[in-house]
Design a protein around this motif. Structure first.
Motif, PDB file in Angstrom:
ATOM      1  N   GLY A 234       0.800  -1.219   0.000  1.00  0.00           N
ATOM      2  CA  GLY A 234       0.000   0.000   0.000  1.00  0.00           C
ATOM      3  C   GLY A 234       0.832   1.269   0.000  1.00  0.00           C
ATOM      4  N   VAL A 235       2.013   1.214   0.655  1.00  0.00           N
ATOM      5  CA  VAL A 235       2.827   2.417   0.754  1.00  0.00           C
ATOM      6  C   VAL A 235       3.510   2.749  -0.568  1.00  0.00           C
ATOM      7  N   ILE A 236       3.659   1.753  -1.444  1.00  0.00           N
ATOM      8  CA  ILE A 236       4.285   2.021  -2.747  1.00  0.00           C
ATOM      9  C   ILE A 236       3.456   3.021  -3.552  1.00  0.00           C
ATOM     10  N   PRO A 237       2.153   2.755  -3.777  1.00  0.00           N
ATOM     11  CA  PRO A 237       1.367   3.776  -4.495  1.00  0.00           C
ATOM     12  C   PRO A 237       1.104   5.025  -3.656  1.00  0.00           C
ATOM     13  N   TYR A 238       0.977   4.863  -2.327  1.00  0.00           N
ATOM     14  CA  TYR A 238       0.668   6.027  -1.496  1.00  0.00           C
ATOM     15  C   TYR A 238       1.826   7.025  -1.456  1.00  0.00           C
ATOM     16  N   ALA A 239       2.990   6.559  -0.998  1.00  0.00           N
ATOM     17  CA  ALA A 239       4.142   7.465  -0.906  1.00  0.00           C
ATOM     18  C   ALA A 239       4.611   7.896  -2.283  1.00  0.00           C
ATOM     19  N   GLY A 240       4.610   6.953  -3.237  1.00  0.00           N
ATOM     20  CA  GLY A 240       5.041   7.302  -4.595  1.00  0.00           C
ATOM     21  C   GLY A 240       4.159   8.379  -5.201  1.00  0.00           C
ATOM     22  N   THR A 241       2.841   8.187  -5.100  1.00  0.00           N
ATOM     23  CA  THR A 241       1.908   9.159  -5.665  1.00  0.00           C
ATOM     24  C   THR A 241       1.964  10.491  -4.917  1.00  0.00           C
ATOM     25  N   SER A 242       2.077  10.452  -3.602  1.00  0.00           N
ATOM     26  CA  SER A 242       2.110  11.688  -2.803  1.00  0.00           C
ATOM     27  C   SER A 242       3.329  12.536  -3.148  1.00  0.00           C
ATOM     28  N   PHE A 243       4.519  11.938  -3.071  1.00  0.00           N
ATOM     29  CA  PHE A 243       5.734  12.687  -3.365  1.00  0.00           C
ATOM     30  C   PHE A 243       5.776  13.105  -4.836  1.00  0.00           C
ATOM     31  N   PHE A 244       5.335  12.208  -5.720  1.00  0.00           N
ATOM     32  CA  PHE A 244       5.335  12.528  -7.148  1.00  0.00           C
ATOM     33  C   PHE A 244       4.430  13.724  -7.433  1.00  0.00           C
ATOM     34  N   THR A 245       3.218  13.707  -6.876  1.00  0.00           N
ATOM     35  CA  THR A 245       2.267  14.796  -7.119  1.00  0.00           C
ATOM     36  C   THR A 245       2.783  16.113  -6.561  1.00  0.00           C
ATOM     37  N   TYR A 246       3.311  16.077  -5.347  1.00  0.00           N
ATOM     38  CA  TYR A 246       3.798  17.310  -4.716  1.00  0.00           C
ATOM     39  C   TYR A 246       4.987  17.892  -5.481  1.00  0.00           C
ATOM     40  N   GLU A 247       5.961  17.048  -5.817  1.00  0.00           N
ATOM     41  CA  GLU A 247       7.148  17.527  -6.536  1.00  0.00           C
ATOM     42  C   GLU A 247       6.789  17.997  -7.950  1.00  0.00           C
ATOM     43  N   THR A 248       5.844  17.313  -8.589  1.00  0.00           N
ATOM     44  CA  THR A 248       5.437  17.711  -9.937  1.00  0.00           C
ATOM     45  C   THR A 248       4.730  19.061  -9.918  1.00  0.00           C
ATOM     46  N   LEU A 249       3.849  19.267  -8.944  1.00  0.00           N
ATOM     47  CA  LEU A 249       3.154  20.550  -8.834  1.00  0.00           C
ATOM     48  C   LEU A 249       4.135  21.685  -8.553  1.00  0.00           C
ATOM     49  N   LYS A 250       5.129  21.423  -7.700  1.00  0.00           N
ATOM     50  CA  LYS A 250       6.151  22.441  -7.433  1.00  0.00           C
ATOM     51  C   LYS A 250       6.947  22.758  -8.690  1.00  0.00           C
ATOM     52  N   ARG A 251       7.241  21.743  -9.488  1.00  0.00           N
ATOM     53  CA  ARG A 251       7.993  21.959 -10.724  1.00  0.00           C
ATOM     54  C   ARG A 251       7.177  22.785 -11.720  1.00  0.00           C
ATOM     55  N   GLU A 252       5.886  22.439 -11.861  1.00  0.00           N
ATOM     56  CA  GLU A 252       5.019  23.196 -12.771  1.00  0.00           C
ATOM     57  C   GLU A 252       4.869  24.645 -12.296  1.00  0.00           C
ATOM     58  N   TYR A 253       4.785  24.820 -10.981  1.00  0.00           N
ATOM     59  CA  TYR A 253       4.677  26.165 -10.413  1.00  0.00           C
ATOM     60  C   TYR A 253       5.922  26.981 -10.734  1.00  0.00           C
ATOM     61  N   GLU A 255       7.960  26.548 -13.301  1.00  0.00           N
ATOM     62  CA  GLU A 255       7.995  26.856 -14.727  1.00  0.00           C
ATOM     63  C   GLU A 255       7.023  27.972 -15.091  1.00  0.00           C
ATOM     64  N   MET A 256       5.917  28.067 -14.344  1.00  0.00           N
ATOM     65  CA  MET A 256       4.929  29.102 -14.640  1.00  0.00           C
ATOM     66  C   MET A 256       5.286  30.444 -14.004  1.00  0.00           C
ATOM     67  N   VAL A 257       5.742  30.411 -12.756  1.00  0.00           N
ATOM     68  CA  VAL A 257       5.957  31.642 -11.987  1.00  0.00           C
ATOM     69  C   VAL A 257       7.425  32.040 -11.929  1.00  0.00           C
ATOM     70  N   GLY A 258       8.318  31.035 -11.992  1.00  0.00           N
ATOM     71  CA  GLY A 258       9.741  31.309 -11.877  1.00  0.00           C
ATOM     72  C   GLY A 258      10.241  31.323 -10.449  1.00  0.00           C
ATOM     73  N   ASN A 259       9.433  30.821  -9.513  1.00  0.00           N
ATOM     74  CA  ASN A 259       9.806  30.775  -8.093  1.00  0.00           C
ATOM     75  C   ASN A 259       9.783  29.326  -7.640  1.00  0.00           C
ATOM     76  N   ASN A 260      10.941  28.814  -7.219  1.00  0.00           N
ATOM     77  CA  ASN A 260      11.005  27.418  -6.805  1.00  0.00           C
ATOM     78  C   ASN A 260      10.681  27.219  -5.324  1.00  0.00           C
ATOM     79  N   LYS A 261      10.293  28.303  -4.633  1.00  0.00           N
ATOM     80  CA  LYS A 261       9.908  28.208  -3.234  1.00  0.00           C
ATOM     81  C   LYS A 261       8.536  28.834  -3.048  1.00  0.00           C
ATOM     82  N   PRO A 262       7.461  28.061  -3.294  1.00  0.00           N
ATOM     83  CA  PRO A 262       6.112  28.612  -3.137  1.00  0.00           C
ATOM     84  C   PRO A 262       5.828  28.968  -1.688  1.00  0.00           C
ATOM     85  N   ASN A 263       4.903  29.923  -1.498  1.00  0.00           N
ATOM     86  CA  ASN A 263       4.570  30.338  -0.137  1.00  0.00           C
ATOM     87  C   ASN A 263       3.792  29.243   0.592  1.00  0.00           C
TER      88      ASN A 263
END
Length: 365
Positions: A234-253, A255-263
Motif C-alpha cells: 500500500g505504501v508504494i502507491p501512497y508514498a510514490g503518488t504523494s511525493f510525485f504529485t507534490y514535486e510535480t506541482l512544485k515543478r510546474e509552479y 515553470e509558470m511563476v519562476g519561483n522554486n519556493k512557493p509560499n
C-alpha cells in the motif's frame, strides 16, 4: 727587506678582509633583523589560532562530508516536526476512520462518524479523541523523519530531475522507496497505534508498553509484523503518488511563476492535492492492513484474516467494493489532504529556516 715590505701588505689584506667580513656581517645582521621584524609584524596580524602554531582551516570552509551530515540532520528534524504536527491535528478523525475500517457491521457515513465522535466525547472525555496519539507520536516522529530524509537521499541516488531533466518515473520511484524505508523501520509502532485506537482505556490497552507486552506474550512476536506486506504494497502507491504529485506541482509552479519556493498557502494546496491522490491510490490496501493489524480485537478466535489474498476475498464477499474496499474513503479525503498538506508545507518551511540558520552561523564564525 722584501719580507719586511710584505708584512704591511698582509696587514692591509687582513684589514681589508676584516672590513669586508664586518661589512658582510653587518649587512646579514640587518637583513636578518629586517626578516625578524617582518615575521613579527606578520605574526601580529594573524589570528590567535594561527599564532598558536597549529594549521587551522578557516571557519567558513565546510567540507562536503560536513555539508551532507548537516543536510541529513536538518531533514530529520524537519520531517519529525512536520509529521508530529500533521498527525496531532487530524488525530480524532484518524481514530474515527480506523474504527469504521475494521468493522463490517456498521456502514460509514458522515452522520455516523459525527455520532461516534460525540459518543466518545460524552463517555470518555475530550482527551479520548486523541487516544492512541502517544503511540502515533512514538511512530510518526521517527517515521516522518526517516521518510523525508530517505526521500532526499533516494532523489540524490536516482538522480531525480538532475540538471533540469524531467524524470517522472524516478520521481515516483524515489517516493515509493522512501515510504518502504520508513515503514519497514517503524512498523511495530504502527500496529500498536492501530490497536490502541480501536480499544478503550477500560477493556483495551492502557499504555504503549502494555500493547507490546500483551502482544508478545499472548500472540507471539511475529504478530508485531502482521499486515506488514499489505502495508508495503500500500505504501508504494501512497508514498510514490504523494511525493510525485507534490514535486510535480512544485515543478510546474516554478515553470509558470519562476519561483522554486512557493509560499505556505501554495504549499498547503499542493500537499492537499498530493494527499488526496495518494490516499485514493492506496486505500483498499489500507483497509486490508487495518483488518490484519486489529483482527485480535475485531474478530472471534476462529474468524481470522491470515493472508492478504484471503482478507481481500473476505472483504469483497461480505461487503463488496464500495462499502468494503473504499469504506471511509470520504473521511480520508478530508483528513488526508489536511495531514499531507500540513506535513509537506511544514517540512519545506522548517527545512528552509534551519538551512538559513546554519548558513548564518557559519558566516558568523
Amino acid at each position: 727587506m722584501s719580507r719586511l715590505l710584505e708584512k704591511p701588505n698582509i696587514t692591509m689584506s687582513i684589514k681589508s678582509t676584516g672590513s669586508q667580513l664586518s661589512s658582510t656581517m653587518t649587512t646579514s645582521s640587518a637583513t636578518l633583523s629586517s626578516d625578524l621584524d617582518d615575521a613579527e609584524t606578520s605574526r601580529t596580524q594573524l589570528s590567535p589560532s594561527e599564532t598558536s602554531g597549529a594549521i587551522s582551516v578557516p571557519a567558513t570552509t565546510v567540507t562536503p562530508m560536513r555539508q551532507k551530515i548537516d543536510q541529513v540532520v536538518i531533514s530529520l528534524i524537519s520531517g519529525a516536526a512536520a509529521g508530529a504536527l500533521a498527525k496531532t491535528v487530524i488525530a480524532p478523525l484518524d481514530r474515527t476512520k480506523i474504527n469504521f475500517q475494521i468493522r463490517n457491521d456498521v456502514p460509514f457515513s458522515f452522520r455516523a462518524s459525527l455520532r461516534y465522535l460525540q459518543n466518545t466525547y460524552a463517555n470518555e472525555g475530550v482527551l479520548a479523541l486523541w487516544r492512541g496519539n502517544s503511540a502515533t507520536m512514538a511512530r510518526i516522529v521517527p517515521y516522518a523523519a526517516i521518510q523525508f530524509t530517505a526521500h532526499e537521499q533516494w532523489r540524490r541516488i536516482l538522480h531525480v530531475d538532475k540538471d533540469g531533466s524531467n524524470t517522472k518515473g524516478r520521481r515516483f520511484l524515489a517516493g515509493s522507496l522512501a515510504g518502504i524505508t520508513s515503514q519497514s523501520l517503524t512498523y511495530p509502532l504502527d500496529l500498536a497505534r492501530a490497536r490502541m485506537a480501536v480499544t478503550d482505556r477500560y477493556t483495551g490497552y492502557r499504555t504503549l508498553r502494555q500493547v507490546f507486552t500483551k502482544i508478545w506474550v499472548e500472540e507471539g512476536p511475529r504478530t508485531l509484523f502482521r499486515g506488514y506486506w499489505a502495508t508495503v504494497l500500500g505504501v508504494i502507491p501512497y508514498a510514490g503518488t504523494s511525493f510525485f504529485t507534490y514535486e510535480t506541482l512544485k515543478r510546474e509552479y516554478y515553470e509558470m511563476v519562476g519561483n522554486n519556493k512557493p509560499n505556505t498557502l501554495v504549499s498547503l494546496a499542493f500537499g492537499a492535492a498530493a494527499g488526496a491522490a495518494g490516499q485514493t491510490a492506496s486505500y483498499p490496501l489500507d483497509i486490508v492492513r487495518r483488518r490484519m493489524q486489529t483482527m485480535r480485537v475485531n474478530t472471534a478466535a476462529g474468524d481470522r484474516y491470515p493472508t492478504i489474498l484471503e482478507t481481500l476475498v473476505k472483504i469483497y464477499r461480505e461487503e463488496g467494493i464500495k462499502n468494503g474496499f473504499y469504506k471511509g474513503l470520504s473521511m480520508n479525503w478530508i483528513k488526508g489532504p489536511i495531514a499531507v498538506g500540513i506535513s509537506f508545507s511544514t517540512y519545506d518551511l522548517i527545512k528552509a529556516w534551519l538551512t538559513e540558520l546554519a548558513n548564518l552561523r557559519r558566516v558568523e564564525k
